[in-house]
Design an enzyme around this catalytic site. Structure first.
Site, PDB file in Angstrom:
ATOM      1  CD  GLU A   1      -3.078  -1.071   0.415  1.00 53.88           C
ATOM      2  OE1 GLU A   1      -3.103   0.108  -0.259  1.00 53.88           O
ATOM      3  OE2 GLU A   1      -3.845  -1.867   0.285  1.00 53.88           O
TER       4      GLU A   1
ATOM      5  CB  CYS B   1      -1.601   7.124   1.138  1.00 53.36           C
ATOM      6  SG  CYS B   1      -2.981   6.141   1.705  1.00 53.36           S
TER       7      CYS B   1
ATOM      8  CD  GLU C   1       2.522  10.248  -1.187  1.00 54.31           C
ATOM      9  OE1 GLU C   1       3.465   9.720  -0.838  1.00 54.31           O
ATOM     10  OE2 GLU C   1       1.511  10.049  -0.855  1.00 54.31           O
TER      11      GLU C   1
HETATM   12  P1  NAP Z   1       8.343   5.357   4.635  1.00 63.08           P
HETATM   13  O1  NAP Z   1       9.469   6.147   4.756  1.00 63.08           O
HETATM   14  O2  NAP Z   1       8.211   4.433   3.437  1.00 63.08           O
HETATM   15  O3  NAP Z   1       8.037   4.530   5.959  1.00 63.08           O
HETATM   16  C1  NAP Z   1       7.171   3.530   6.308  1.00 63.08           C
HETATM   17  C2  NAP Z   1       7.495   2.085   7.115  1.00 63.08           C
HETATM   18  O4  NAP Z   1       8.697   1.786   6.411  1.00 63.08           O
HETATM   19  C3  NAP Z   1       8.089   2.888   8.498  1.00 63.08           C
HETATM   20  O5  NAP Z   1       7.701   1.654   9.281  1.00 63.08           O
HETATM   21  C4  NAP Z   1       9.466   2.845   8.144  1.00 63.08           C
HETATM   22  O6  NAP Z   1      10.204   2.677   9.422  1.00 63.08           O
HETATM   23  C5  NAP Z   1       9.739   1.425   7.293  1.00 63.08           C
HETATM   24  N1  NAP Z   1      11.020   1.626   6.738  1.00 63.08           N
HETATM   25  C6  NAP Z   1      11.688   2.754   6.091  1.00 63.08           C
HETATM   26  N2  NAP Z   1      12.763   2.493   5.385  1.00 63.08           N
HETATM   27  C7  NAP Z   1      12.937   1.125   5.540  1.00 63.08           C
HETATM   28  C8  NAP Z   1      13.817   0.185   4.967  1.00 63.08           C
HETATM   29  N3  NAP Z   1      14.704   0.422   4.349  1.00 63.08           N
HETATM   30  N4  NAP Z   1      13.710  -1.285   5.389  1.00 63.08           N
HETATM   31  C9  NAP Z   1      12.446  -1.670   6.245  1.00 63.08           C
HETATM   32  N5  NAP Z   1      11.554  -0.697   6.750  1.00 63.08           N
HETATM   33  C10 NAP Z   1      11.631   0.520   6.363  1.00 63.08           C
HETATM   34  O7  NAP Z   1       6.896   6.065   4.684  1.00 63.08           O
HETATM   35  P2  NAP Z   1       6.514   7.145   5.616  1.00 63.08           P
HETATM   36  O8  NAP Z   1       6.845   8.417   5.257  1.00 63.08           O
HETATM   37  O9  NAP Z   1       6.532   6.650   7.028  1.00 63.08           O
HETATM   38  O10 NAP Z   1       4.692   7.132   5.397  1.00 63.08           O
HETATM   39  C11 NAP Z   1       4.185   7.775   4.319  1.00 63.08           C
HETATM   40  C12 NAP Z   1       3.964   7.139   3.068  1.00 63.08           C
HETATM   41  O11 NAP Z   1       2.951   6.054   3.303  1.00 63.08           O
HETATM   42  C13 NAP Z   1       3.455   8.122   2.180  1.00 63.08           C
HETATM   43  O12 NAP Z   1       3.922   7.942   0.799  1.00 63.08           O
HETATM   44  C14 NAP Z   1       1.886   7.502   1.956  1.00 63.08           C
HETATM   45  O13 NAP Z   1       1.276   7.675   1.035  1.00 63.08           O
HETATM   46  C15 NAP Z   1       2.099   6.045   2.225  1.00 63.08           C
HETATM   47  N6  NAP Z   1       0.918   5.432   2.784  1.00 63.08           N
HETATM   48  C16 NAP Z   1       0.328   4.587   2.039  1.00 63.08           C
HETATM   49  C17 NAP Z   1      -1.116   4.060   2.413  1.00 63.08           C
HETATM   50  C18 NAP Z   1      -1.712   3.201   1.549  1.00 63.08           C
HETATM   51  O14 NAP Z   1      -2.577   2.600   2.101  1.00 63.08           O
HETATM   52  N7  NAP Z   1      -1.501   3.187   0.348  1.00 63.08           N
HETATM   53  C19 NAP Z   1      -1.446   4.208   3.556  1.00 63.08           C
HETATM   54  C20 NAP Z   1      -0.603   5.163   4.724  1.00 63.08           C
HETATM   55  C21 NAP Z   1       0.504   5.841   4.097  1.00 63.08           C
HETATM   56  P3  NAP Z   1      10.863   3.998  10.061  1.00 63.08           P
HETATM   57  O15 NAP Z   1       9.684   5.138   9.807  1.00 63.08           O
HETATM   58  O16 NAP Z   1      10.955   3.447  11.386  1.00 63.08           O
HETATM   59  O17 NAP Z   1      12.031   4.165   9.602  1.00 63.08           O
END
Ligand code: NAP
Length: 478
Positions: A250, A284, A381
């Site tokens: 997602e 998102c 975004e």
């Molecule tokens: P993110 O940086 O991708 O982080 C999401 C999760 O992945 C966090 O738990 C993060 O951990 C972890 N993560 C980051 N780098 C990683 C790696 N190298 N290996 C393993 N895990 C890793 O995204 P975010 O900024 O937190 O969230 C916002 C994004 O989520 C936006 O793009 C939004 O559109 C998307 N989103 C999508 C949906 C949907 O249903 N499509 C819903 C909500 C949000 P840490 O934060 O602890 O580093």
């Protein structure tokens, strides 16, 4: 905030500490809310082992026995909604009313999938050979790794844990470092509801890469369910290829919200405000680009600007606040950069357009006019309270603008013409379409994207499928 904040990690039914902890900050004021264990690959391995060991016992229960535990968990979450909402506001920043709404929404996935888990039907298939009979049965995929983002600290967990546990899978969850406390509070209620040791494990960490690598590489983990950015999702998908895991992704969005000249403008403004400004624009499915037909552009811009300027900004726990802080300093920097780029290329702020003097992470609700395809915020975004207005002339141009992105999560439009409603819906390259509504997610419907917004669906009957394998059985020698 009532009961003490649970701040240990949770592995194999034990609350565990670590030599090192990291702070969880309140984004409204930078205060430390709590510190949680900073775990690594070794503890991740222990959590996977616990989930793997617990698997046969959990999947061996009757679906209705698992459902009873999940229903109890649902009841406890609803009963504790106020406490959980206050915790979520403290670590994530969203206004208290929105946090409470998220807790109820999050709980709804536990209840829905407790019910759906009892309907994991197989099939009988008309045979092709007289001496054979064919059937399929549905079985849990096994150990599931879940990685979730901070913008919905509860719901992004329950959308995965509800169906996974109902299907008979066990889970290792890595919550985001910004909002691990809501995850731990949910797990605590799960234990109280009767989840056996090892069924749900929570690995808190500030080092997401080694923990993620361990989850992706381990052959005992049979599925990764990830919600977060497209960049991280792609990387994890590559890592899961090594053990051919099933994956659900997602990912990010770049939602268009189209206002046609025949729209009910009051409804369109209401929908745009709801879609754009929920969680300060950090969802998102937030409208990222508002496309407005030329004939009504000025009138719509005026009404949207008035409604946006009236939004109350402040700390999430202050009465009447509608827009809280952004999650961290990087988020504020990104929004400021995108607005500066748009202005440098000819966009004009009708309201807002700057940080607010309420603390380091508050950005004014903003409407930008004269936005065009060549500006960064048309493609990226924004994840902040900024509404860019783009003018279009006819249906073809609206669809071309709307689909001009690698993302395909949610799209919205407003029209009173039923023919246009059908045709535009069919032409939009999005996994979800909101017609005359700015909000579209619920537990009974499939949520998910196409193109680079992801793979798979959460919620609805489709949400359970993600955690089930199909086994074909041929009875021969009849
Ligand atoms: P993110 O940086 O991708 O982080 C999401 C999760 O992945 C966090 O738990 C993060 O951990 C972890 N993560 C980051 N780098 C990683 C790696 N190298 N290996 C393993 N895990 C890793 O995204 P975010 O900024 O937190 O969230 C916002 C994004 O989520 C936006 O793009 C939004 O559109 C998307 N989103 C999508 C949906 C949907 O249903 N499509 C819903 C909500 C949000 P840490 O934060 O602890 O580093």
């Amino acid at each position: 905030m009532g009961a003490a904040i649970r701040s240990e990690a949770f592995i194999n039914g034990q609350w565990i500490d670590a030599a090192t902890r990291f702070d969880v900050q309140n984004p409204a004021n930078g205060d430390t809310v709590a510190a949680v264990p900073d775990l690594g690959a070794a503890e991740t391995d222990a959590a996977i082992a616990a989930a793997h060991t617990a698997g046969p016992g959990w999947s061996g229960l009757l679906a209705q026995e698992r459902a009873r535990i999940l229903e109890a968990w649902y009841g406890l979450i609803i009963g504790e909604a106020d406490r959980l909402a206050a915790l979520m506001t403290a670590e994530g920043g969203k206004p208290l009313a929105e946090a409470k709404g998220e807790i109820v929404y999050a709980a709804s996935f536990i209840k829905w999938f407790a019910e759906e888990g009892r309907r994991a039907y197989g099939r009988t298939i008309p045979t092709t050979v007289a001496t054979r009979r064919y059937v399929t049965i549905r079985q849990p995929v096994g150990v599931v790794a879940a990685i979730t983002p901070w913008n919905f600290p509860a719901a992004m967990i329950t959308r995965k844990a509800g169906p996974a546990l109902a299907a008979g899978c066990t889970m290792v969850l890595k919550p985001p470092q910004q909002t691990p406390l809501t995850a731990l509070a949910l797990a605590e209620l799960g234990v109280e509801a009767g989840l056996p040791a090892g069924v749900l494990n929570i690995v808190t960490t500030s080092k997401s890469r080694p923990v993620g690598d361990a989850l992706c590489a381990d052959p005992r983990v049979r599925k990764l369910s990830f919600t977060g950015s497209t960049a991280v999702g792609k990387m994890l998908a590559e890592k899961c290829a090594g053990t051919v895991k099933r994956i659900s992704l997602e990912l990010g969005g770049n939602a268009p919200l189209i206002v046609f000249a025949d729209a009910d403008l009051d409804l369109a403004v209401k929908g745009a405000i709801a879609s754009k400004f929920r969680n300060a624009g950090q969802t998102c499915v937030c409208a990222n680009r508002i496309l407005v037909q030329a004939d009504i552009y000025d009138e719509f811009a005026k009404r949207l600007t008035d409604a946006t300027a009236a939004l109350k900004v402040g700390p999430g726990d202050e009465a009447g606040v509608q827009i809280g802080p952004l999650i961290d300093d990087a988020a504020i920097a990104k929004v400021s950069e995108l607005v500066a780029d748009a202005r440098a290329n000819g966009a004009k702020a009708l309201t807002g357009g700057a940080k607010l003097d309420l603390g380091a992470r508050f950005y004014a609700p903003t409407v930008l006019a004269n936005v065009t395809r060549d500006m960064r915020l048309f493609r990226e975004e924004i994840f902040g309270p900024v509404a860019p207005l783009v003018k279009f002339n006819d249906d073809d141009e609206a669809v071309s603008l709307a689909n001009d992105t690698e993302y395909g999560l949610a799209g919205y439009f407003f029209t009173r013409d039923v023919n246009r409603a059908w045709k535009i819906t069919e032409r939009l390259d999005y996994g979800m379409v909101g017609v005359n509504d700015g909000i579209l997610s619920n537990e009974v419907s499939p949520f998910g994207g196409v193109k680079e917004s992801g793979l798979g669906r959460e919620g609805g009957v489709e949400g359970l499928e993600e955690f089930l394998e199909t086994k074909f059985i041929n009875f021969g020698g009849m």
